[in-house]
Write an enzyme that holds these catalytic residues in place. Structure first.
Site, mmCIF file in Angstrom:
data_model
loop_
_atom_site.group_PDB
_atom_site.id
_atom_site.type_symbol
_atom_site.label_atom_id
_atom_site.label_comp_id
_atom_site.label_asym_id
_atom_site.label_seq_id
_atom_site.Cartn_x
_atom_site.Cartn_y
_atom_site.Cartn_z
ATOM 1 N N LEU A 149 0.751 -1.283 0.119
ATOM 2 C CA LEU A 149 0.163 -0.011 -0.072
ATOM 3 C C LEU A 149 0.830 1.393 -0.169
ATOM 4 C CD1 LEU A 149 -2.762 -1.570 2.609
ATOM 5 C CD2 LEU A 149 -2.937 -0.933 0.263
ATOM 6 N N PRO A 150 0.141 2.375 -0.471
ATOM 7 C CA PRO A 150 1.042 3.710 -0.620
ATOM 8 C C PRO A 150 1.810 4.124 0.661
ATOM 9 C CG PRO A 150 -1.063 4.019 -1.606
ATOM 10 C CD PRO A 150 -1.156 2.655 -0.754
ATOM 11 N N LYS A 169 14.852 0.474 4.435
ATOM 12 C CA LYS A 169 14.278 0.817 3.137
ATOM 13 C C LYS A 169 14.530 2.301 3.046
ATOM 14 C CE LYS A 169 11.877 1.145 -0.477
ATOM 15 N NZ LYS A 169 12.600 1.038 -1.809
ATOM 16 N N LYS A 201 8.251 10.606 0.205
ATOM 17 C CA LYS A 201 7.591 9.930 1.414
ATOM 18 C C LYS A 201 8.697 9.172 2.140
ATOM 19 C CE LYS A 201 6.137 5.899 0.898
ATOM 20 N NZ LYS A 201 5.716 4.607 0.758
HETATM 21 P P1 NAD Z 1 0.652 2.230 -6.156
HETATM 22 O O1 NAD Z 1 0.109 3.537 -5.944
HETATM 23 O O2 NAD Z 1 0.847 1.741 -7.861
HETATM 24 O O3 NAD Z 1 -0.044 1.097 -5.580
HETATM 25 C C1 NAD Z 1 -0.696 1.005 -4.606
HETATM 26 C C2 NAD Z 1 -2.026 0.593 -4.474
HETATM 27 O O4 NAD Z 1 -3.145 0.435 -3.430
HETATM 28 C C3 NAD Z 1 -3.147 1.250 -5.585
HETATM 29 O O5 NAD Z 1 -3.560 0.424 -6.576
HETATM 30 C C4 NAD Z 1 -4.259 1.836 -4.759
HETATM 31 O O6 NAD Z 1 -5.413 1.844 -5.305
HETATM 32 C C5 NAD Z 1 -4.288 0.957 -3.515
HETATM 33 N N1 NAD Z 1 -4.800 1.308 -2.470
HETATM 34 C C6 NAD Z 1 -4.792 2.475 -1.705
HETATM 35 N N2 NAD Z 1 -5.640 2.454 -0.579
HETATM 36 C C7 NAD Z 1 -5.931 1.209 -0.547
HETATM 37 C C8 NAD Z 1 -6.903 0.669 0.436
HETATM 38 N N3 NAD Z 1 -7.433 1.392 1.422
HETATM 39 N N4 NAD Z 1 -7.390 -0.519 0.341
HETATM 40 C C9 NAD Z 1 -6.716 -1.283 -0.762
HETATM 41 N N5 NAD Z 1 -6.152 -0.869 -1.711
HETATM 42 C C10 NAD Z 1 -5.540 0.549 -1.684
HETATM 43 O O7 NAD Z 1 2.154 1.931 -5.789
HETATM 44 P P2 NAD Z 1 3.282 1.125 -5.745
HETATM 45 O O8 NAD Z 1 4.207 1.760 -6.756
HETATM 46 O O9 NAD Z 1 2.765 -0.216 -6.178
HETATM 47 O O10 NAD Z 1 3.849 1.109 -4.558
HETATM 48 C C11 NAD Z 1 3.477 0.343 -3.229
HETATM 49 C C12 NAD Z 1 4.292 0.574 -2.086
HETATM 50 O O11 NAD Z 1 5.546 0.099 -2.535
HETATM 51 C C13 NAD Z 1 4.619 1.762 -1.678
HETATM 52 O O12 NAD Z 1 4.574 1.902 -0.337
HETATM 53 C C14 NAD Z 1 5.928 2.324 -2.332
HETATM 54 O O13 NAD Z 1 6.528 3.305 -1.667
HETATM 55 C C15 NAD Z 1 6.547 0.970 -2.336
HETATM 56 N N6 NAD Z 1 7.429 0.610 -3.350
HETATM 57 C C16 NAD Z 1 7.477 0.842 -4.704
HETATM 58 C C17 NAD Z 1 8.430 0.722 -5.818
HETATM 59 C C18 NAD Z 1 8.109 0.874 -7.087
HETATM 60 O O14 NAD Z 1 9.083 0.988 -7.933
HETATM 61 N N7 NAD Z 1 6.993 1.286 -7.429
HETATM 62 C C19 NAD Z 1 9.592 0.038 -5.292
HETATM 63 C C20 NAD Z 1 9.595 -0.164 -4.051
HETATM 64 C C21 NAD Z 1 8.746 -0.293 -2.949
#
Ligand code: NAD
Length: 295
Positions: A69-70, A173, A242
């Site tokens: 999640l975000p 991280k 963040k």
């Molecule tokens: P993203 O925004 O693509 O995905 C997050 C998902 O969570 C979205 O689809 C959103 O609709 C969903 N969401 C939000 N609130 C929700 C709720 N209450 N219930 C259910 N679903 C909900 O983000 P991402 O890029 O997939 O990143 C996810 C996490 O991983 C973040 O914490 C980010 O910092 C971390 N991360 C991302 C990357 C990357 O390259 N994208 C790499 C490492 C870590």
């Protein structure tokens, strides 16, 4: 307890969640997912996941519940929903793979522990391509026996390092991404400066990549996403900000001054006000170039 179930629940089916689900499906797990976004749900279903209408429904199907999640506020809200619905059985394990706040994870581990529910943090580095290829770096925080009980599940996604107690994974991280944010910013400035000297970006990067100034930004981000002008790494600038803030917050809590870290947060914050809300983090290079034109 060892990992003996073939079902896993996954809440958060975004840029990272969906390719992670695909790896588990390919490894034979049955993945029960939920996301608030209908498009994300449809994508997950077409990848072979079993979609549910609420997080609680998804979580009740498995003894492992992974969150992608975000941020911590959303992680806490979702765990609250799962607890209110009674969908986390005693002895089940919640694994927060999002990039979250260490102190929030410590509080969650304590409160879930009171109901016999186990919690670890296991954030990742390696981006969308790492999730697709199963080459993520996974930084696990929590009790060793819990980490070991989910090692096989996590190893479908990449290499697992048990870095310390609950919250340590999220701390490591965030510190990694503070470095990454600093590298991308300074590499982008160095490329603009070199161009003004008459050195093409490709030449500058080739030299950096065989010299001591190299980093993931010069080796991967610039050649893959910035030079081709695609800006599509799949990791948003607001998520990078963040993470950098979590790292400087941690530094302050632990009494370690980080002047450069604070400046990195200020710069990414300034960029965040100019870039569109969902801008990819590699857009920072274009922002720096435009900012320099104004001076
Ligand atoms: P993203 O925004 O693509 O995905 C997050 C998902 O969570 C979205 O689809 C959103 O609709 C969903 N969401 C939000 N609130 C929700 C709720 N209450 N219930 C259910 N679903 C909900 O983000 P991402 O890029 O997939 O990143 C996810 C996490 O991983 C973040 O914490 C980010 O910092 C971390 N991360 C991302 C990357 C990357 O390259 N994208 C790499 C490492 C870590």
């Amino acid at each position: 307890m060892t990992e003996n179930k073939t079902s896993v629940a996954l809440i958060g089916l975004g840029n990272m969640g969906t390719p992670m689900a695909s790896r588990w499906i390919a490894a034979g797990y049955s993945v029960h997912g939920f996301d608030v976004n209908p498009e994300a749900r449809a994508k997950f279903a077409s990848a072979g996941g079993q979609i549910h209408q609420t997080a609680a429904d998804a979580a009740s199907q498995a003894s492992f519940c992974v969150l992608m999640l975000p941020n911590s506020a959303i992680v806490e809200a979702v765990i609250g929903e799962l607890c209110d619905a009674g969908s986390l059985a005693p002895d089940s394990t919640v694994i927060d793979m999002s990039s979250s706040e260490p102190t929030s994870s410590q509080r969650l581990a304590l409160s879930l522990g009171e109901s016999g529910i186990r919690f670890i943090d296991a954030p990742v580095s390696g981006g969308v391509r790492g999730a697709e290829a199963g080459t993520l770096t996974i930084m696990a925080g929590g009790e060793a026996h819990i980490v070991e009980s989910v090692r096989a599940l996590l190893e479908c996604l990449g290499n697992v390092t048990h870095v310390g107690p609950v919250g340590a994974g999220h701390g490591v991280k965030a510190l990694n991404n503070l470095l990454s944010a600093a590298h991308l910013w300074l590499t982008s400035e160095a490329v603009v400066i070199a161009e003004r000297l008459g050195v093409p970006a490709q030449t500058m990067l080739a030299v950096l990549n065989s010299s001591s100034g190299r980093s993931g930004s010069s080796e991967q981000k610039w050649p893959r996403f910035i030079l081709p002008g695609t800006f599509d790494s799949g990791f948003e600038a607001r998520l990078m900000l963040k993470d950098a803030r979590i790292a400087t917050g941690l530094a302050s809590e632990l009494g370690m001054p980080t002047s450069l870290g604070e400046e990195v947060v200020n710069l990414w914050n300034e960029a965040g006000h100019s870039l569109p809300a969902n801008a990819d983090h590699t857009e920072i290079a274009r922002f720096i170039e435009k900012r320099a034109e104004k001076k």
